[in-house]
Design a protein around this motif. Structure first.
Motif, PDB file in Angstrom:
ATOM      1  N   SER A 182       0.736 -12.421   9.276  1.00 33.01           N
ATOM      2  CA  SER A 182       1.727 -13.085  10.111  1.00 33.01           C
ATOM      3  C   SER A 182       3.144 -12.933   9.571  1.00 33.01           C
ATOM      4  CB  SER A 182       1.395 -14.581  10.220  1.00 33.01           C
ATOM      5  OG  SER A 182       1.399 -15.172   8.933  1.00 33.01           O
ATOM      6  N   SER A 183       3.331 -12.201   8.473  1.00 27.98           N
ATOM      7  CA  SER A 183       4.663 -12.068   7.900  1.00 27.98           C
ATOM      8  C   SER A 183       5.528 -11.165   8.764  1.00 27.98           C
ATOM      9  CB  SER A 183       4.597 -11.510   6.480  1.00 27.98           C
ATOM     10  OG  SER A 183       4.051 -10.198   6.495  1.00 27.98           O
ATOM     11  N   LYS A 184       6.833 -11.359   8.673  1.00 28.25           N
ATOM     12  CA  LYS A 184       7.766 -10.560   9.469  1.00 28.25           C
ATOM     13  C   LYS A 184       7.724  -9.094   9.053  1.00 28.25           C
ATOM     14  CE  LYS A 184      12.656  -9.992  10.528  1.00 28.25           C
ATOM     15  NZ  LYS A 184      14.034 -10.462  10.279  1.00 28.25           N
ATOM     16  N   THR A 185       7.580  -8.860   7.746  1.00 26.15           N
ATOM     17  CA  THR A 185       7.551  -7.478   7.265  1.00 26.15           C
ATOM     18  C   THR A 185       6.345  -6.739   7.812  1.00 26.15           C
ATOM     19  OG1 THR A 185       8.644  -8.221   5.254  1.00 26.15           O
ATOM     20  CG2 THR A 185       7.602  -6.065   5.189  1.00 26.15           C
ATOM     21  N   HIS A 186       5.202  -7.428   7.878  1.00 29.18           N
ATOM     22  CA  HIS A 186       4.005  -6.769   8.395  1.00 29.18           C
ATOM     23  C   HIS A 186       4.144  -6.461   9.882  1.00 29.18           C
ATOM     24  CE1 HIS A 186      -0.248  -5.740   8.653  1.00 29.18           C
ATOM     25  NE2 HIS A 186      -0.303  -6.468   9.744  1.00 29.18           N
ATOM     26  N   LYS A 187       4.772  -7.358  10.614  1.00 27.87           N
ATOM     27  CA  LYS A 187       4.927  -7.126  12.048  1.00 27.87           C
ATOM     28  C   LYS A 187       5.883  -5.971  12.339  1.00 27.87           C
ATOM     29  CE  LYS A 187       4.004 -11.904  13.428  1.00 27.87           C
ATOM     30  NZ  LYS A 187       2.792 -11.593  14.203  1.00 27.87           N
ATOM     31  N   LYS A 188       6.817  -5.745  11.415  1.00 30.45           N
ATOM     32  CA  LYS A 188       7.815  -4.691  11.622  1.00 30.45           C
ATOM     33  C   LYS A 188       7.350  -3.334  11.145  1.00 30.45           C
ATOM     34  CE  LYS A 188      11.103  -7.198  13.443  1.00 30.45           C
ATOM     35  NZ  LYS A 188      11.627  -6.943  14.798  1.00 30.45           N
TER      36      LYS A 188
END
Length: 227
Positions: free
Chosen positions: A84-90
């Motif tokens: 759910s981290s922003k880095t993973h989503k990007k």
């Protein structure tokens, strides 16, 4: 898997292919069973005792990995990264949401309060008005006790001694008057605002205003200066 397998032989190098396990998605994922042979590779190892077969199968069902060396050991599965981290989503987006032209640099607007009177002037004027500049005069070696002078008005003099004292002296006609020392209550100066009852009173204070002195003397009282 809920079935337990009992093996009577001890030499698994010769009889390993006599033991078969029903292929299952959970078992295949957790124990690396090949779908072509349908066999557990660990069962064909001669170092595994037949008493450990049931426990091995139960651990495979619980999604645990095992390997065989000198001894049978247990290895917990590692937790996956925070999905759910922003880095993973990007991941997969080249600029990670920061754009190709401006790019993500360290301090594009300057560090700290840089630009407070230039390119950040609007922000400072909106959220921190009066941040820049000086106001007033400088006072070197300021001594605040020299100007400390708490005041009390004549309409509050009787409240310093209480209602019972006022009712006691309001009935007397022999000319006696109570003494009210305002310095005992933390006041230095008596001011002349308000109405003073027509009961003689002796007031002690460090300072008196002209109006206060006039009102106290009109009702037959006296003003006494104290240090």
């Amino acid at each position: 898997m809920s079935q337990q397998v009992e093996v009577t032989v001890t030499n698994f190098s010769e009889e390993s292919r006599m033991v078969s396990v029903e292929p299952c998605l959970v078992v295949v994922l957790s124990s690396s069973i090949t779908t072509t042979s349908g066999m557990l590779p660990v069962l064909s190892h001669a170092a595994v005792a037949h008493s450990n077969v049931a426990s091995l199968l139960m651990c495979f069902a619980a999604e645990r990995h095992w390997w065989v060396g000198d001894d049978v050991q247990e290895k917990e599965t590692t937790r996956p990264m925070a999905l759910s981290s922003k880095t993973h989503k990007k991941r997969g987006h080249i600029t990670m949401g920061y754009g190709r032209v401006g790019k993500h640099r360290k301090h594009p607007g300057g560090r700290g309060n840089a630009g407070g009177q230039h390119h950040h002037k609007t922000w400072f004027d909106r959220y921190h008005p009066g941040f820049f500049g000086k106001v007033g005069n400088r006072h070197f070696h300021l001594l605040r006790h020299q100007t400390y002078c708490p005041t009390v008005n004549v309409n509050k003099l009787w409240s310093l001694v209480g209602e019972d004292v006022y009712s006691q002296f309001a009935k007397k006609t022999d000319g006696t008057a109570p003494v009210i020392d305002v310095t005992q209550s933390g006041f230095f100066k008596v001011l002349g605002t308000g109405h003073l009852p027509n009961v003689p009173v002796i007031v002690k204070a460090k300072f008196f205003s002209k109006r206060a002195e006039k009102k106290i003397k009109e009702i037959g009282g006296a003003c006494i200066l104290t240090a």
